[in-house]
Design a protein around this motif. Structure first.
Motif, PDB file in Angstrom:
ATOM      1  N   ASN A 134     132.816  20.002  85.343  1.00 18.94           N
ATOM      2  CA  ASN A 134     134.258  19.770  85.357  1.00 18.94           C
ATOM      3  C   ASN A 134     135.063  21.024  85.673  1.00 18.94           C
ATOM      4  O   ASN A 134     136.291  20.969  85.803  1.00 18.94           O
ATOM      5  CB  ASN A 134     134.706  19.214  84.002  1.00 18.94           C
ATOM      6  N   LYS A 135     134.370  22.170  85.768  1.00 28.05           N
ATOM      7  CA  LYS A 135     135.039  23.440  86.073  1.00 28.05           C
ATOM      8  C   LYS A 135     136.154  23.758  85.082  1.00 28.05           C
ATOM      9  O   LYS A 135     137.197  24.319  85.445  1.00 28.05           O
ATOM     10  CB  LYS A 135     135.600  23.431  87.506  1.00 28.05           C
ATOM     11  N   SER A 136     135.938  23.405  83.826  1.00 24.90           N
ATOM     12  CA  SER A 136     136.983  23.609  82.828  1.00 24.90           C
ATOM     13  C   SER A 136     136.390  23.522  81.431  1.00 24.90           C
ATOM     14  O   SER A 136     135.442  22.776  81.198  1.00 24.90           O
ATOM     15  CB  SER A 136     138.085  22.563  82.990  1.00 24.90           C
ATOM     16  N   GLY A 137     136.963  24.278  80.492  1.00 26.93           N
ATOM     17  CA  GLY A 137     136.535  24.173  79.104  1.00 26.93           C
ATOM     18  C   GLY A 137     136.814  25.438  78.328  1.00 26.93           C
ATOM     19  O   GLY A 137     137.046  26.510  78.897  1.00 26.93           O
ATOM     20  N   VAL A 138     136.800  25.312  77.003  1.00 30.34           N
ATOM     21  CA  VAL A 138     136.982  26.449  76.111  1.00 30.34           C
ATOM     22  C   VAL A 138     135.916  26.375  75.027  1.00 30.34           C
ATOM     23  O   VAL A 138     135.756  25.339  74.371  1.00 30.34           O
ATOM     24  CB  VAL A 138     138.379  26.457  75.459  1.00 30.34           C
ATOM     25  N   ILE A 139     135.189  27.462  74.847  1.00 28.55           N
ATOM     26  CA  ILE A 139     134.165  27.577  73.805  1.00 28.55           C
ATOM     27  C   ILE A 139     134.625  28.647  72.834  1.00 28.55           C
ATOM     28  O   ILE A 139     134.958  29.758  73.239  1.00 28.55           O
ATOM     29  CB  ILE A 139     132.802  27.941  74.419  1.00 28.55           C
ATOM     30  N   MET A 140     134.652  28.307  71.546  1.00 28.81           N
ATOM     31  CA  MET A 140     135.184  29.233  70.543  1.00 28.81           C
ATOM     32  C   MET A 140     134.308  29.271  69.309  1.00 28.81           C
ATOM     33  O   MET A 140     133.603  28.309  68.991  1.00 28.81           O
ATOM     34  CB  MET A 140     136.604  28.814  70.141  1.00 28.81           C
ATOM     35  N   THR A 141     134.382  30.386  68.590  1.00 31.73           N
ATOM     36  CA  THR A 141     133.720  30.507  67.303  1.00 31.73           C
ATOM     37  C   THR A 141     134.553  31.392  66.385  1.00 31.73           C
ATOM     38  O   THR A 141     135.590  31.927  66.792  1.00 31.73           O
ATOM     39  CB  THR A 141     132.291  31.066  67.440  1.00 31.73           C
ATOM     40  N   VAL A 142     134.102  31.547  65.159  1.00 27.59           N
ATOM     41  CA  VAL A 142     134.773  32.384  64.170  1.00 27.59           C
ATOM     42  C   VAL A 142     133.853  33.544  63.810  1.00 27.59           C
ATOM     43  O   VAL A 142     132.673  33.339  63.530  1.00 27.59           O
ATOM     44  CB  VAL A 142     135.100  31.584  62.895  1.00 27.59           C
ATOM     45  N   THR A 143     134.393  34.764  63.836  1.00 20.53           N
ATOM     46  CA  THR A 143     133.628  35.905  63.344  1.00 20.53           C
ATOM     47  C   THR A 143     134.385  36.502  62.162  1.00 20.53           C
ATOM     48  O   THR A 143     135.174  35.814  61.520  1.00 20.53           O
ATOM     49  CB  THR A 143     133.378  36.932  64.469  1.00 20.53           C
ATOM     50  N   ALA A 144     134.147  37.770  61.870  1.00 20.44           N
ATOM     51  CA  ALA A 144     134.779  38.378  60.696  1.00 20.44           C
ATOM     52  C   ALA A 144     134.860  39.876  60.868  1.00 20.44           C
ATOM     53  O   ALA A 144     134.170  40.473  61.699  1.00 20.44           O
ATOM     54  CB  ALA A 144     133.978  38.026  59.437  1.00 20.44           C
ATOM     55  N   ILE A 145     135.685  40.514  60.051  1.00 29.55           N
ATOM     56  CA  ILE A 145     135.913  41.947  60.137  1.00 29.55           C
ATOM     57  C   ILE A 145     134.623  42.774  60.070  1.00 29.55           C
ATOM     58  O   ILE A 145     134.513  43.794  60.757  1.00 29.55           O
ATOM     59  CB  ILE A 145     136.922  42.376  59.051  1.00 29.55           C
ATOM     60  N   PRO A 146     133.619  42.395  59.262  1.00 32.16           N
ATOM     61  CA  PRO A 146     132.393  43.200  59.240  1.00 32.16           C
ATOM     62  C   PRO A 146     131.671  43.302  60.580  1.00 32.16           C
ATOM     63  O   PRO A 146     130.741  44.106  60.703  1.00 32.16           O
ATOM     64  CB  PRO A 146     131.528  42.478  58.198  1.00 32.16           C
ATOM     65  N   ALA A 147     132.088  42.538  61.589  1.00 30.58           N
ATOM     66  CA  ALA A 147     131.534  42.721  62.929  1.00 30.58           C
ATOM     67  C   ALA A 147     131.888  44.092  63.473  1.00 30.58           C
ATOM     68  O   ALA A 147     131.173  44.639  64.331  1.00 30.58           O
ATOM     69  CB  ALA A 147     132.074  41.644  63.872  1.00 30.58           C
ATOM     70  N   ARG A 148     132.986  44.670  62.975  1.00 31.77           N
ATOM     71  CA  ARG A 148     133.488  45.935  63.507  1.00 31.77           C
ATOM     72  C   ARG A 148     133.656  47.017  62.443  1.00 31.77           C
ATOM     73  O   ARG A 148     133.864  48.181  62.785  1.00 31.77           O
ATOM     74  CB  ARG A 148     134.846  45.698  64.176  1.00 31.77           C
ATOM     75  N   SER A 149     133.584  46.648  61.176  1.00 30.89           N
ATOM     76  CA  SER A 149     133.877  47.602  60.113  1.00 30.89           C
ATOM     77  C   SER A 149     132.774  47.576  59.064  1.00 30.89           C
ATOM     78  O   SER A 149     132.378  46.505  58.592  1.00 30.89           O
ATOM     79  CB  SER A 149     135.226  47.249  59.462  1.00 30.89           C
ATOM     80  N   GLY A 150     132.278  48.747  58.703  1.00 30.26           N
ATOM     81  CA  GLY A 150     131.223  48.811  57.698  1.00 30.26           C
ATOM     82  C   GLY A 150     131.696  48.329  56.338  1.00 30.26           C
ATOM     83  O   GLY A 150     132.772  48.693  55.874  1.00 30.26           O
ATOM     84  N   THR A 151     130.884  47.493  55.713  1.00 32.92           N
ATOM     85  CA  THR A 151     131.217  46.922  54.403  1.00 32.92           C
ATOM     86  C   THR A 151     129.951  46.893  53.549  1.00 32.92           C
ATOM     87  O   THR A 151     128.902  46.470  54.041  1.00 32.92           O
ATOM     88  CB  THR A 151     131.768  45.498  54.559  1.00 32.92           C
ATOM     89  N   PRO A 152     129.998  47.311  52.292  1.00 33.40           N
ATOM     90  CA  PRO A 152     128.786  47.369  51.476  1.00 33.40           C
ATOM     91  C   PRO A 152     128.300  46.000  51.018  1.00 33.40           C
ATOM     92  O   PRO A 152     129.076  45.054  50.913  1.00 33.40           O
ATOM     93  CB  PRO A 152     129.207  48.226  50.277  1.00 33.40           C
ATOM     94  N   THR A 153     127.039  45.941  50.735  1.00 32.24           N
ATOM     95  CA  THR A 153     126.304  44.764  50.210  1.00 32.24           C
ATOM     96  C   THR A 153     126.572  43.497  51.015  1.00 32.24           C
ATOM     97  O   THR A 153     126.686  42.415  50.470  1.00 32.24           O
ATOM     98  CB  THR A 153     126.608  44.527  48.706  1.00 32.24           C
ATOM     99  N   ASN A 154     126.645  43.646  52.329  1.00 28.69           N
ATOM    100  CA  ASN A 154     126.848  42.495  53.211  1.00 28.69           C
ATOM    101  C   ASN A 154     125.558  42.019  53.860  1.00 28.69           C
ATOM    102  O   ASN A 154     125.575  41.082  54.655  1.00 28.69           O
ATOM    103  CB  ASN A 154     127.857  42.837  54.321  1.00 28.69           C
ATOM    104  N   GLY A 155     124.445  42.694  53.576  1.00 26.27           N
ATOM    105  CA  GLY A 155     123.185  42.281  54.171  1.00 26.27           C
ATOM    106  C   GLY A 155     123.270  42.253  55.687  1.00 26.27           C
ATOM    107  O   GLY A 155     123.783  43.165  56.321  1.00 26.27           O
ATOM    108  N   GLY A 156     122.794  41.161  56.282  1.00 30.32           N
ATOM    109  CA  GLY A 156     122.840  41.018  57.733  1.00 30.32           C
ATOM    110  C   GLY A 156     124.081  40.319  58.242  1.00 30.32           C
ATOM    111  O   GLY A 156     124.157  39.985  59.432  1.00 30.32           O
ATOM    112  N   TYR A 157     125.064  40.094  57.370  1.00 33.46           N
ATOM    113  CA  TYR A 157     126.255  39.341  57.771  1.00 33.46           C
ATOM    114  C   TYR A 157     127.038  40.052  58.874  1.00 33.46           C
ATOM    115  O   TYR A 157     127.429  39.441  59.868  1.00 33.46           O
ATOM    116  CB  TYR A 157     127.147  39.098  56.554  1.00 33.46           C
ATOM    117  N   GLY A 158     127.280  41.346  58.706  1.00 34.83           N
ATOM    118  CA  GLY A 158     128.031  42.084  59.714  1.00 34.83           C
ATOM    119  C   GLY A 158     127.302  42.104  61.044  1.00 34.83           C
ATOM    120  O   GLY A 158     127.917  41.935  62.110  1.00 34.83           O
ATOM    121  N   ALA A 159     125.983  42.292  60.991  1.00 33.50           N
ATOM    122  CA  ALA A 159     125.189  42.284  62.221  1.00 33.50           C
ATOM    123  C   ALA A 159     125.260  40.924  62.906  1.00 33.50           C
ATOM    124  O   ALA A 159     125.323  40.834  64.141  1.00 33.50           O
ATOM    125  CB  ALA A 159     123.737  42.635  61.901  1.00 33.50           C
ATOM    126  N   ALA A 160     125.288  39.855  62.114  1.00 37.72           N
ATOM    127  CA  ALA A 160     125.384  38.502  62.673  1.00 37.72           C
ATOM    128  C   ALA A 160     126.713  38.295  63.383  1.00 37.72           C
ATOM    129  O   ALA A 160     126.766  37.718  64.483  1.00 37.72           O
ATOM    130  CB  ALA A 160     125.218  37.458  61.572  1.00 37.72           C
TER     131      ALA A 160
END
Length: 262
Positions: A134-160
């Protein structure tokens, strides 16, 4: 903004997924809701239908490739196409948070990375295959601040979350020539959600910090010195899914209220 659009929302039984579903429906989209448990998404669908909008609910395991494909085929059979795919699946905080990395075993570190990235990859890939013709569409998801900022006791969440943002960029790079936009929403912590209370319980032992102190801490990291609300995430998602945001792709939409500088 989304009149006559067809949207599939994964994790619609959760706080963010539910809020986004309501916003999409309010803006005119037909929403196909899915969740691991049927009861919450059925209740949400009934609420949306009661407001004279279209919604349909289904129980779908967002880690099951076959189930996801079958669900998408049913959407296409009923609606003729898919315009928006929104992935808001989550992992229970108590399964992945609260343990220092030096004390964490490999299995628990990899758990959020595997679940979040696999689900996002599968839902995005399936949607893309139906959007490309169809040559059209939007794909979206939700991430979180630990993707970019170090946070303690987050396990693999930030890496995910960082992996999901990287996948967003790669998907956009490949799919833009087919008219498909790919975006991540990166909100701040939202105390009104049950998940944020679960995060607090997983990361802080009794007496270390009160819930009110935690809320105040979240507010102190933002420019307006207040915490984000669900409606702000949902409204941003509706706009980003609309044609009005046609210039936005391949990026994480910064909803940190100034907590992160981009």
């Amino acid at each position: 903004m989304l009149k006559n659009k067809v949207a599939v929302i994964y994790g619609a039984g959760g706080a963010i997924g539910g809020a986004v579903a309501r916003a999409f429906a309010r803006e005119g989209a037909k929403v196909f809701l899915s969740g691991h448990q049927l009861a919450p998404v059925e209740a949400l669908a009934s609420e949306i239908v009661a407001s004279d909008r279209f919604a349909e609910a289904a129980a779908v395991d967002a880690l099951d490739e076959k189930a996801l494909e079958q669900h998408m085929q049913s959407v296409i059979a009923k609606a003729g196409r898919v315009d928006i795919s929104f992935n808001a699946i989550g992992v229970a905080p108590k399964e992945i948070l609260g343990v220092p990395l030096a004390d964490m075993d490999t299995e628990h570190f990899l758990l959020p990375i595997t679940r979040y990235t696999k689900s996002y990859f599968l839902t995005a890939r399936i949607a893309a295959r139906y959007m490309i013709p169809n040559k059209s569409g939007v794909i979206m998801t939700v991430t979180a601040i630990p993707a970019r900022s170090g946070t303690p006791t987050n396990g693999g969440y930030g890496a995910a979350q960082a992996a999901k943002e990287a996948l967003t960029r790669d998907l956009s790079c490949e799919l833009a020539r087919h008219g498909i936009r790919v975006l991540s929403l990166r909100p701040h912590g939202i105390p009104e959600t049950a998940t944020m209370r679960e995060v607090f319980d997983a990361k802080f032992k009794a007496g270390e910090m009160s819930w009110e102190q935690f809320r105040n801490y979240l507010a102190s990291t933002t420019h307006p010195r207040r915490t984000m609300v669900l409606a702000e995430v949902a409204n941003a998602a509706a706009f980003m899914a609309s044609d009005g945001a046609s210039g936005m792709t391949g990026t994480a939409v910064n909803l940190s209220m100034g907590a992160l500088d981009d």
